[in-house]
Scaffold this motif. Structure first.
Motif, short mmCIF file in Angstrom:
data_model
loop_
_atom_site.label_atom_id
_atom_site.label_comp_id
_atom_site.label_asym_id
_atom_site.label_seq_id
_atom_site.Cartn_x
_atom_site.Cartn_y
_atom_site.Cartn_z
N PRO A 73 0.81 -1.22 0.00
CA PRO A 73 0.00 0.00 0.00
C PRO A 73 0.84 1.27 0.00
CG PRO A 73 -0.79 -1.57 1.65
CD PRO A 73 0.48 -2.12 1.11
N MET A 74 2.01 1.26 0.68
CA MET A 74 2.82 2.47 0.75
C MET A 74 3.31 2.90 -0.63
SD MET A 74 6.30 3.33 2.81
CE MET A 74 5.77 2.89 4.47
N VAL A 122 8.69 6.86 -10.48
CA VAL A 122 7.36 6.88 -9.88
C VAL A 122 6.29 7.15 -10.95
CG1 VAL A 122 7.14 9.33 -9.21
CG2 VAL A 122 6.14 7.57 -7.75
N VAL A 123 6.71 7.72 -12.08
CA VAL A 123 5.77 7.96 -13.19
C VAL A 123 5.43 6.66 -13.91
CG1 VAL A 123 5.40 9.24 -15.34
CG2 VAL A 123 6.72 10.29 -13.49
N VAL A 175 6.85 12.82 -0.55
CA VAL A 175 6.83 12.05 0.70
C VAL A 175 6.04 12.79 1.79
CG1 VAL A 175 8.94 10.78 0.17
CG2 VAL A 175 9.09 12.91 1.48
N THR A 176 6.07 14.13 1.77
CA THR A 176 5.29 14.90 2.75
C THR A 176 3.80 14.63 2.57
OG1 THR A 176 6.98 16.62 2.78
CG2 THR A 176 4.81 17.22 3.64
N ARG A 179 13.38 7.85 2.77
CA ARG A 179 13.94 6.52 2.54
C ARG A 179 12.89 5.56 1.97
NH1 ARG A 179 16.97 4.78 7.92
NH2 ARG A 179 18.43 3.44 6.81
N SER A 180 11.66 5.73 2.40
CA SER A 180 10.59 4.86 1.89
C SER A 180 10.43 5.07 0.39
CB SER A 180 9.27 5.17 2.58
OG SER A 180 9.40 4.95 3.96
N PHE A 181 10.52 6.35 -0.04
CA PHE A 181 10.39 6.63 -1.47
C PHE A 181 11.47 5.87 -2.23
CE2 PHE A 181 11.27 8.79 -5.40
CZ PHE A 181 10.01 9.12 -5.89
N PHE A 182 12.72 6.04 -1.79
CA PHE A 182 13.82 5.46 -2.57
C PHE A 182 13.92 3.94 -2.41
CE2 PHE A 182 15.12 9.97 -2.36
CZ PHE A 182 15.20 10.19 -3.73
N ARG A 183 13.19 3.39 -1.42
CA ARG A 183 13.13 1.93 -1.34
C ARG A 183 12.35 1.38 -2.54
NH1 ARG A 183 9.85 0.02 3.50
NH2 ARG A 183 11.23 1.46 4.58
#
Lengths: 243, 243
Positions: free
Chosen positions: A19-20, A66-67, A46-47, A54-58
């Protein structure tokens, strides 16, 4: 129908999306549409998603990724589909079926696909990214065909040309569907487009459907208009083994 | 032969390259080979060439552009060649002839082309740049074909597929030549590769060479092996207008 390519609807825990990850994609697209792609930073994304950098880059190596969040999975599925064959499948038909996986990925989420199409047209960096993705699909198809055509004198040439033709036909149908805002029927368009490639490269579009004994055994005779009829007939009889 | 595509050997002052531009390309490649592409800055290049930074950016928008200094000119030449036709040329043959301009550009300077090929394989950013260049050639060919195929029901589909096939065949021949370190004969390879595309899409590779009255008027008969001979003959007679 021949074996169906494996799509997202097939249960497969290795490609299930947490889900994240979905939340990050949703937040990114909301911001891209509101303020533009270039004006949106990873920090903004991320905000809004309520997670850390870090979650984004994971999940995504860069903002571009992300596109196009599903291409890696789709490429993996495509290679798995091609690798799962028995080696008896008609090769051109097989790569056409593999290409349909990409269309299916787009068609699963029309709103998102249409939004992304409009965004990609406006941002040169995304267009370049998309070209590199398309190139990876094309290489996957070409590598499969090179393997299948290994015994032919022009195997690698034919593999490269057929793979490029399949990708071009697929993308022609995909673009038509995206330009219709996802309203037209994508399957009809892609079947028609891929049918043109199958016909051009000598595999009848429906050939894989019929049992072997019912397949059309096609003979092609090429003749000058000025050739004497007896010679044409003799050639046909010779070809058909009726001498 | 049909009209020759215009190459660099044709005197054309608009595409003549000033010596400073050549000096920048030479300095850039010397540094790329000595210390690597990523480790070389534009400052390093202009220092070695003995010119200012502004001179660099007058000729090249970015560091990537100095790696592919002739593509813009070649793309311009290609569009000019396609635009200069009478509209009577066989369309698939015409785009094949246009694609040969790219090969010719590479073959004009084998050492440089082979060096660049090795460099591009190692640097992902250059590979992405190259894909965008290839895409622009493909679009130029597709746009010409879309125009020529405007009356066909599947004109844009056929244009896109043929353009992609031409580019793939050209690149297959180009890569063979680059892998031979520029030692093999590039023209033989590209003629063979493009011949495959011309055959696949229904234009005889040599059709444009002969005067109109000598061109082969080809009839293709497709029949099931099981069809009665009288039906095959009737179909041929009907097609040839001998009923």
């Amino acid at each position: 129908m021949s074996e169906e390519p494996r799509g997202r609807d097939t249960a497969d825990t290795t490609t299930a999306k947490p889900p994240m990850r979905d939340a990050l994609v949703a937040a990114a697209f909301q911001l891209f549409l509101e303020r533009g792609y270039e004006q949106t930073t990873v920090d903004d994304i991320v905000t809004l998603a309520g997670v850390g950098r870090r979650s984004f880059f994971r999940y995504f190596p860069s903002k571009e990724d992300v596109v196009f969040p599903d291409h890696e999975r789709c490429l993996t599925d495509m290679k798995a589909f091609l690798g799962a064959g028995t080696g008896e499948e008609e090769p051109v038909r097989r790569v056409c079926d593999a290409a349909r996986l990409v269309l299916r990925m787009y068609a699963e989420n029309p709103t998102f696909s249409v939004q992304r199409y409009r965004l990609t047209k406006k941002v040169p960096g995304l267009r370049a990214y998309e070209l590199s993705v398309v190139w990876r699909y094309e290489r996957a198809l070409a590598e499969y065909l090179r393997d299948r055509f290994a015994g032919r004198p022009d195997g690698t040439l034919q593999a490269d040309v057929v793979a490029a033709a399949v990708v071009a036909a697929h993308n022609n149908a995909l673009r038509s569907w995206l330009r219709s805002d996802g309203q037209s029927d994508p399957d009809t368009a892609v079947d028609h487009a891929l049918g043109y490639v199958q016909t051009s490269f000598g595999s009848s579009p429906g050939a894989g459907d019929a049992p072997a004994e019912e397949q059309e055994d096609v003979v092609v005779v090429i003749s000058r208009r000025g050739a004497p009829m007896w010679r044409v007939v003799r050639e046909i009889e010779s070809t058909l083994g009726r001498e």
